[in-house]
Design a protein around this motif. Structure first.
Motif, short mmCIF file in Angstrom:
data_model
loop_
_atom_site.label_atom_id
_atom_site.label_comp_id
_atom_site.label_asym_id
_atom_site.label_seq_id
_atom_site.Cartn_x
_atom_site.Cartn_y
_atom_site.Cartn_z
N LYS A 160 25.21 59.27 -0.40
CA LYS A 160 25.01 59.81 -1.75
C LYS A 160 26.35 60.04 -2.46
CE LYS A 160 20.84 60.77 -3.42
NZ LYS A 160 20.45 60.47 -4.81
N LEU A 161 27.37 60.48 -1.69
CA LEU A 161 28.69 60.78 -2.29
C LEU A 161 29.65 59.60 -2.17
CD1 LEU A 161 29.16 64.54 -1.32
CD2 LEU A 161 27.97 63.52 -3.25
N LYS A 162 29.11 58.48 -1.74
CA LYS A 162 29.86 57.21 -1.71
C LYS A 162 31.07 57.21 -0.78
CE LYS A 162 28.21 55.32 -6.10
NZ LYS A 162 27.02 56.08 -6.31
N VAL A 163 30.98 58.00 0.29
CA VAL A 163 31.98 57.89 1.36
C VAL A 163 31.76 56.54 2.05
CG1 VAL A 163 32.77 58.89 3.55
CG2 VAL A 163 32.11 60.40 1.65
N PHE A 164 30.47 56.15 2.16
CA PHE A 164 30.07 54.79 2.56
C PHE A 164 29.14 54.29 1.47
CE2 PHE A 164 30.83 57.16 6.46
CZ PHE A 164 31.67 56.31 7.17
N GLU A 165 29.33 53.02 1.08
CA GLU A 165 28.49 52.47 0.00
C GLU A 165 27.03 52.37 0.43
OE1 GLU A 165 28.40 51.70 -3.26
OE2 GLU A 165 30.37 52.69 -3.24
N HIS A 166 26.81 51.97 1.70
CA HIS A 166 25.45 51.76 2.19
C HIS A 166 25.33 52.31 3.61
CE1 HIS A 166 21.73 49.85 3.45
NE2 HIS A 166 21.46 49.77 2.17
N LYS A 171 15.87 65.99 -10.71
CA LYS A 171 16.07 64.97 -9.66
C LYS A 171 16.86 63.78 -10.18
CE LYS A 171 12.15 66.20 -6.78
NZ LYS A 171 10.72 65.96 -6.52
N LYS A 172 16.60 63.43 -11.45
CA LYS A 172 17.30 62.28 -12.05
C LYS A 172 18.80 62.53 -12.16
CE LYS A 172 14.40 60.12 -15.34
NZ LYS A 172 14.19 60.32 -16.75
N ALA A 173 19.16 63.82 -12.31
CA ALA A 173 20.59 64.17 -12.46
C ALA A 173 21.35 64.02 -11.13
CB ALA A 173 20.72 65.59 -12.98
N TYR A 174 20.60 63.89 -10.02
CA TYR A 174 21.25 63.85 -8.70
C TYR A 174 21.74 62.45 -8.36
CZ TYR A 174 19.39 68.57 -7.90
OH TYR A 174 19.11 69.90 -8.00
N ASN A 175 22.59 61.92 -9.21
CA ASN A 175 23.24 60.63 -8.95
C ASN A 175 24.72 60.87 -9.00
OD1 ASN A 175 21.63 58.33 -8.47
ND2 ASN A 175 20.67 58.71 -10.46
N PHE A 176 25.37 60.79 -7.85
CA PHE A 176 26.75 61.25 -7.80
C PHE A 176 27.72 60.10 -7.62
CE2 PHE A 176 23.94 64.48 -5.77
CZ PHE A 176 23.93 65.36 -6.83
N GLU A 177 28.92 60.30 -8.18
CA GLU A 177 29.99 59.31 -8.06
C GLU A 177 30.87 59.62 -6.85
OE1 GLU A 177 30.60 56.50 -9.57
OE2 GLU A 177 28.62 56.98 -10.42
N PHE A 211 20.73 65.59 -1.55
CA PHE A 211 21.04 64.28 -0.96
C PHE A 211 19.80 63.52 -0.46
CE2 PHE A 211 25.31 66.45 0.22
CZ PHE A 211 25.78 66.22 -1.07
N GLY A 212 18.63 64.10 -0.72
CA GLY A 212 17.40 63.33 -0.45
C GLY A 212 16.84 63.50 0.94
N GLY A 213 17.13 64.59 1.63
CA GLY A 213 16.42 64.78 2.88
C GLY A 213 17.00 65.80 3.82
#
Ligand code: ADE
Ligand code: ZN
Length: 335
Positions: free
Chosen positions: A253-259, A51-57, A285-287
């Protein structure tokens, strides 16, 4: 209604999911279990590390992990279990109909053929259909970072299974791989009676959405959020009512939108586009579908009638036969 009341209301409604990669529903616990079963070495000691590895740029940093994760899927039973787990989730989330994407080339490139994954998928789908009336279609997606020739070979290998495949799709690394690269194979799919969808305007520009519409003659655009950058395209999509299968948690999650509060799905809906809500790759992506609705309820000023419209759009945008659509729309209106 409070946000909590809206969430309970959405969770209870019958819904449709149109953009879900089955390989993206591989949960860390199943990944670890299958790695153990097949002696696949993973760079994770436990589920928390996965789960920790699921941080994407960006999209590519996710795809690298997603293809790596899929390498634990080897035998028929693995593909059955993967599909079965997602279908159980559909039952839990009141997803009454799902149009599920699978990536054959992710498996055939590893020597695992249609004769392994298709029977696994089919067994789970038939069981869910028999046990609680789950409705499901399959969308076979081509990997756009590979050649069109590889997609043509994939379509050829799928011939014995076409009764179980409703549509073809196009996914993977978008930038540098425009839809026009796959004009010929989409034409061949059309001639075989298959429906067509394509990822476009996720990371790629609005021009790629035009490409999917014009060169691939798609029925739906997967994502399509960058269409907003081209007013002529927006006018076209309002008029044509080509559905967009939008995936809010994926996009943040994929930063197409920051928030999430910057997400444009409500704007697209209010402009009159046929927007729908979907999970894309829920494990990464958490859900799942309801979680995507909860995220937009939490972060956008969305009202009940707009949520209702998004859900209704998914039924209308599906490839279900018209009589089933009308049945469900009638049931939906009773809520
Ligand atoms: N494959 C799985 N998820 C994807 C996404 N969000 N975009 C492109 N290809 C994908
Ligand atoms: Zn996708």
């Amino acid at each position: 209604m409070t946000k909590n009341e809206l969430k309970h209301w959405v969770a209870a409604l019958p819904k449709v999911e149109l953009h879900l990669h089955i390989e993206g529903s591989l949960e860390p616990d199943l990944m670890m279990a299958l790695a153990g079963k097949h002696q696949v070495k993973l760079p994770y000691a436990n589920i928390e590390e996965v789960k920790k590895a699921y941080n994407f740029e960006d999209l590519q940093s996710f795809l690298d992990l997603y293809y790596f994760g899929a390498s634990v899927l080897k035998d028929e039973d693995d593909f059955y279990q993967l599909m079965w787990n997602y279908l159980l989730r559909c039952k839990q989330d009141n997803v009454v109909h799902a149009e599920i994407m699978f990536d054959p080339q992710t498996h055939t490139e590893r020597g695992i053929g249609f004769d392994i994954f298709m029977p696994g998928f089919k067994r789970a789908i038939q069981q869910a259909q028999q046990e609680w009336g789950q409705s499901c279609f399959l969308i076979m997606s081509f990997l756009r970072h590979l050649t069109e020739q590889s997609a043509i070979e994939t379509l050829d290998s799928a011939r014995p299974y076409l009764d179980d495949i409703t549509a073809v799709g196009l996914d993977s690394s978008e930038l540098g791989n425009p839809p026009e690269k796959f004009t010929q194979v989409f034409k061949m799919a059309q001639e075989l009676g298959l429906k067509r969808v394509a990822h476009a305007g996720e990371e790629g520009p609005a021009e790629y959405v035009w490409g999917a519409l014009k060169a691939l003659d798609v029925h739906r655009i997967d994502h399509g959020v960058r269409s907003i950058e081209d007013p002529k395209l927006i006018a076209f999509l309002i008029q044509s009512q080509h559905p967009l299968t939008v995936c809010p948690l994926s996009n943040t999650k994929l930063k197409v939108f920051e928030h999430m509060h910057q997400h444009n799905v409500l704007e697209l809906l209010e402009l009159g586009l046929m927007a729908t809500i979907n999970a894309d790759d829920p494990s990464y992506f958490g859900g799942y579908l309801n979680d995507n609705f909860f995220a937009i309820i939490d972060h956008l000023p969305i009202e009940k009638h707009q949520l209702y419209q998004l859900i209704k759009n998914s039924f209308n945008a599906s490839f279900m036969p018209t009589e089933h659509k009308l049945d469900w729309l009638e049931k939906l209106s009773a809520y």
